[in-house]
Scaffold this active site. Structure first.
Site, PDB file in Angstrom:
ATOM      1  N   TYR A  45       0.857  -1.196   0.000  1.00 10.79           N
ATOM      2  CA  TYR A  45       0.000   0.000   0.000  1.00 10.79           C
ATOM      3  C   TYR A  45       0.883   1.232   0.000  1.00 10.79           C
ATOM      4  O   TYR A  45       1.875   1.294   0.740  1.00 10.79           O
ATOM      5  CB  TYR A  45      -0.895   0.028   1.255  1.00 10.79           C
ATOM      6  CG  TYR A  45      -2.352  -0.202   0.908  1.00 10.79           C
ATOM      7  CD1 TYR A  45      -2.989   0.666   0.025  1.00 10.79           C
ATOM      8  CD2 TYR A  45      -3.064  -1.270   1.431  1.00 10.79           C
ATOM      9  CE1 TYR A  45      -4.317   0.458  -0.318  1.00 10.79           C
ATOM     10  CE2 TYR A  45      -4.391  -1.476   1.084  1.00 10.79           C
ATOM     11  CZ  TYR A  45      -5.004  -0.603   0.198  1.00 10.79           C
ATOM     12  OH  TYR A  45      -6.312  -0.806  -0.149  1.00 10.79           O
ATOM     13  N   GLU A  47      -0.551   4.830  -0.484  1.00  9.20           N
ATOM     14  CA  GLU A  47      -1.372   6.023  -0.739  1.00  9.20           C
ATOM     15  C   GLU A  47      -0.534   7.278  -0.596  1.00  9.20           C
ATOM     16  O   GLU A  47       0.295   7.388   0.311  1.00  9.20           O
ATOM     17  CB  GLU A  47      -2.563   6.058   0.222  1.00  9.20           C
ATOM     18  CG  GLU A  47      -3.632   5.078  -0.196  1.00  9.20           C
ATOM     19  CD  GLU A  47      -4.842   5.055   0.712  1.00  9.20           C
ATOM     20  OE1 GLU A  47      -5.078   6.052   1.417  1.00  9.20           O
ATOM     21  OE2 GLU A  47      -5.541   4.032   0.712  1.00  9.20           O
ATOM     22  N   ASP A 191      -7.243  12.986 -25.294  1.00  6.72           N
ATOM     23  CA  ASP A 191      -7.269  11.585 -24.865  1.00  6.72           C
ATOM     24  C   ASP A 191      -6.617  10.773 -25.987  1.00  6.72           C
ATOM     25  O   ASP A 191      -7.245  10.490 -27.007  1.00  6.72           O
ATOM     26  CB  ASP A 191      -8.724  11.153 -24.637  1.00  6.72           C
ATOM     27  CG  ASP A 191      -8.841   9.684 -24.226  1.00  6.72           C
ATOM     28  OD1 ASP A 191      -7.866   8.929 -24.415  1.00  6.72           O
ATOM     29  OD2 ASP A 191      -9.921   9.292 -23.731  1.00  6.72           O
ATOM     30  N   THR A 217      -4.239   5.812 -21.837  1.00 11.87           N
ATOM     31  CA  THR A 217      -4.116   4.507 -21.208  1.00 11.87           C
ATOM     32  C   THR A 217      -2.750   3.962 -21.639  1.00 11.87           C
ATOM     33  O   THR A 217      -2.123   4.484 -22.568  1.00 11.87           O
ATOM     34  CB  THR A 217      -5.243   3.545 -21.640  1.00 11.87           C
ATOM     35  OG1 THR A 217      -5.321   3.545 -23.066  1.00 11.87           O
ATOM     36  CG2 THR A 217      -6.571   3.958 -21.060  1.00 11.87           C
ATOM     37  N   LYS A 220      -2.639   0.064 -24.805  1.00 14.89           N
ATOM     38  CA  LYS A 220      -3.073  -0.085 -26.204  1.00 14.89           C
ATOM     39  C   LYS A 220      -1.828  -0.043 -27.090  1.00 14.89           C
ATOM     40  O   LYS A 220      -0.962  -0.905 -26.943  1.00 14.89           O
ATOM     41  CB  LYS A 220      -4.106   0.995 -26.535  1.00 14.89           C
ATOM     42  CG  LYS A 220      -5.371   0.872 -25.672  1.00 14.89           C
ATOM     43  CD  LYS A 220      -6.448   1.848 -26.105  1.00 14.89           C
ATOM     44  CE  LYS A 220      -7.751   1.625 -25.371  1.00 14.89           C
ATOM     45  NZ  LYS A 220      -7.863   2.400 -24.122  1.00 14.89           N
ATOM     46  N   ARG A 226      -2.367  -2.675 -18.181  1.00 19.99           N
ATOM     47  CA  ARG A 226      -3.618  -1.908 -18.148  1.00 19.99           C
ATOM     48  C   ARG A 226      -3.492  -0.844 -17.078  1.00 19.99           C
ATOM     49  O   ARG A 226      -3.365  -1.145 -15.890  1.00 19.99           O
ATOM     50  CB  ARG A 226      -4.795  -2.831 -17.823  1.00 19.99           C
ATOM     51  CG  ARG A 226      -4.910  -4.014 -18.750  1.00 19.99           C
ATOM     52  CD  ARG A 226      -6.228  -4.709 -18.615  1.00 19.99           C
ATOM     53  NE  ARG A 226      -7.203  -4.025 -19.417  1.00 19.99           N
ATOM     54  CZ  ARG A 226      -7.326  -4.199 -20.740  1.00 19.99           C
ATOM     55  NH1 ARG A 226      -6.536  -5.023 -21.384  1.00 19.99           N
ATOM     56  NH2 ARG A 226      -8.245  -3.544 -21.400  1.00 19.99           N
TER      57      ARG A 226
HETATM   58  N1  DSN Z   1     -12.551   0.087 -24.604  1.00 20.89           N
HETATM   59  C1  DSN Z   1     -11.584   0.865 -25.346  1.00 20.89           C
HETATM   60  C2  DSN Z   1     -11.564   0.512 -26.793  1.00 20.89           C
HETATM   61  O1  DSN Z   1     -11.734  -0.664 -27.077  1.00 20.89           O
HETATM   62  O2  DSN Z   1     -11.334   1.344 -27.641  1.00 20.89           O
HETATM   63  C3  DSN Z   1     -11.781   2.311 -25.148  1.00 20.89           C
HETATM   64  O3  DSN Z   1     -11.688   2.565 -23.805  1.00 20.89           O
END
Ligand code: DSN
Length: 434
Positions: A45, A47, A191, A217, A220, A226
């Site tokens: 932990y 925080e 984003d 994120t 990707k 993730r």
């Molecule tokens: N779920 C994602 C996607 O597949 O594009 C977006 O957050």
């Protein structure tokens, strides 16, 4: 060892090896990233932020988080980074809560046009419920018309404009977006979740320094675990010197508790990997592959929204064939090609029975596939579409009951699909997953 779960993980590993993963938001993280994820850091932990924690024992976690932050700062050329958001939706929520007041006006792209739920989708999301959301759309050809967006911004006078998409195959002109935001005094939130790897690899323009805040994120095209990162640019800090602190406070304690330190470490590893020349080569190949795949599909008479792609993804418009995305996605999966059903711009079908499928090249490029493989894959996809294009969604609710499960059964034994599956299997054996 939990045999039940181990067996399922092993089955999933085999599935990932045996199919072509073409959902454009997916990728294969390296063994080094997965080792960090599965490490003892999950026990801790911490925080707070590095060197200002609410728990003892964070000497090494502080070092890890500092490294992750510094690597992100260097890679994206930004002065401030927060690596703690659990994923993209909470990260976007943190920006909203940091910079806006409830009921403030915001603008984002409609979900049906390729936006995201957290960009102001009405009624059912925090972004649409707690803020006055106006959503811009794409044109009939699927393109965003910046002049129309500018007119809308002058009417709506948003406090924040969100730019970023999940199913838009074209590049963003960040300077033009900055101009639109500046004209109405709005914050600009970029984003870049889908395209972060392309930005780092130099095949998509960077939103830095144009956006005030950049969210991405990390799992990707960036090929990490993730998670998500929030980056405040010099532009954001110039506009509001307290912005970095507001963002940090909105993440913790505003929305989250303890950061997932194993994820932080895995993000650090992924950022180091993304800083290597081999990653630049990878990003270029992702775009090249998407372009060849799109060209192959177009040559076979398959329609794509916006008429093609400039990035890592494309959306097949199935309206000419009059078959729904659900059936094509199911059929492709039987053939060993994994994509997702997706709405097309101005789709007259409901989101659960959309008229398109979305696919992309980040994951198959990680396996080392190149232009020749894209031509084969494009040809298989075209054959699959033609094989199932006689299926029609029944008009009535009663008619739809059992329709998809009935089609699914037929697809499982379709020889054309099963033959392609065999060919996909041979291809996959030659391109191992990391
Ligand atoms: N779920 C994602 C996607 O597949 O594009 C977006 O957050």
């Amino acid at each position: 060892m939990d045999h039940e779960i181990s067996r399922l993980i092993a089955s999933e590993a085999k599935r990932q090896q045996d199919v072509l993963e073409m959902i454009p938001s997916e990728n294969y993280a390296s063994l080094a990233v997965r080792e960090a994820l599965g490490s003892v850091l999950t026990n801790k932990y911490s925080e707070g932020y590095p060197h200002k924690r609410y728990y003892q024992g964070n000497r090494f976690v502080d070092e890890i988080e500092d490294i992750a932050i510094n690597r992100a700062k260097k890679l994206f050329m930004v002065p401030h980074v927060n690596v703690q958001p659990y994923s993209g939706s909470p990260a976007n929520a943190a920006v909203f809560f940091a910079l806006l007041q409830p009921k403030d006006a915001i603008m984002g792209l409609k979900l049906s046009a390729g936006g995201h739920l957290t960009h102001g989708h009405p009624d059912i999301t925090f972004s649409g419920k707690y803020f006055a959301s106006s959503q811009y759309d794409v044109e009939e050809d699927g393109m965003i018309n910046l002049e129309k967006v500018a007119v809308m911004a002058r009417t709506v006078k948003p406090r924040m404009i969100v730019v970023g998409t999940t199913a838009y195959p074209r590049v963003y002109d960040w300077r033009a977006w900055r101009q639109i935001a500046d004209d109405v005094g709005a914050y600009l939130l970029a984003d870049i979740s889908h395209i972060a790897g392309l930005v780092v690899g130099g095949v998509h323009p960077s939103p830095v320094p144009f956006a005030d805040v950049v969210m991405t994120t990390t799992h990707k095209s960036l090929r990490g675990p993730r998670g998500a990162m929030l980056m405040v640019t010099d532009t954001g800090l110039t506009k509001d010197p307290g912005m970095a602190e507001k963002i940090d406070k909105a993440v913790f304690p505003g929305l989250q508790g303890g950061p997932h330190d194993n994820v932080t470490a895995a993000i650090a590893v992924a950022l180091e990997e993304a800083s290597q020349p081999s990653f630049t080569t990878y990003a270029h190949q992702v775009v090249k592959n998407a372009s060849v795949l799109a060209e192959t599909l177009l040559n076979k008479g398959i329609a794509l929204t916006t008429g093609g792609t400039d990035n890592h993804l494309m959306v097949i418009d199935l309206r000419p064939q009059k078959v729904i995305g659900n059936i094509v996605a199911e059929a492709l999966e039987v053939a060993g090609i994994v994509v997702n059903k997706n709405s097309v711009p101005h789709d007259s079908n409901p989101p659960f029975y959309p008229s398109g499928v979305r696919l992309g090249t980040p994951a198959i490029t990680t396996r080392g596939m190149k232009e020749e493989e894209m031509k084969k894959i494009g040809s298989w996809i075209a054959t699959v579409i033609s094989e199932v294009s006689h299926y029609r969604l029944p008009d009535t609710k009663e008619g739809r009951l059992g329709f998809l499960s009935g089609v699914k059964k037929e697809l499982q034994v379709n020889n054309t699909l099963l033959n392609i599956k065999d060919e996909v299997g041979v291809l996959c054996k030659n391109f191992l997953v990391p």
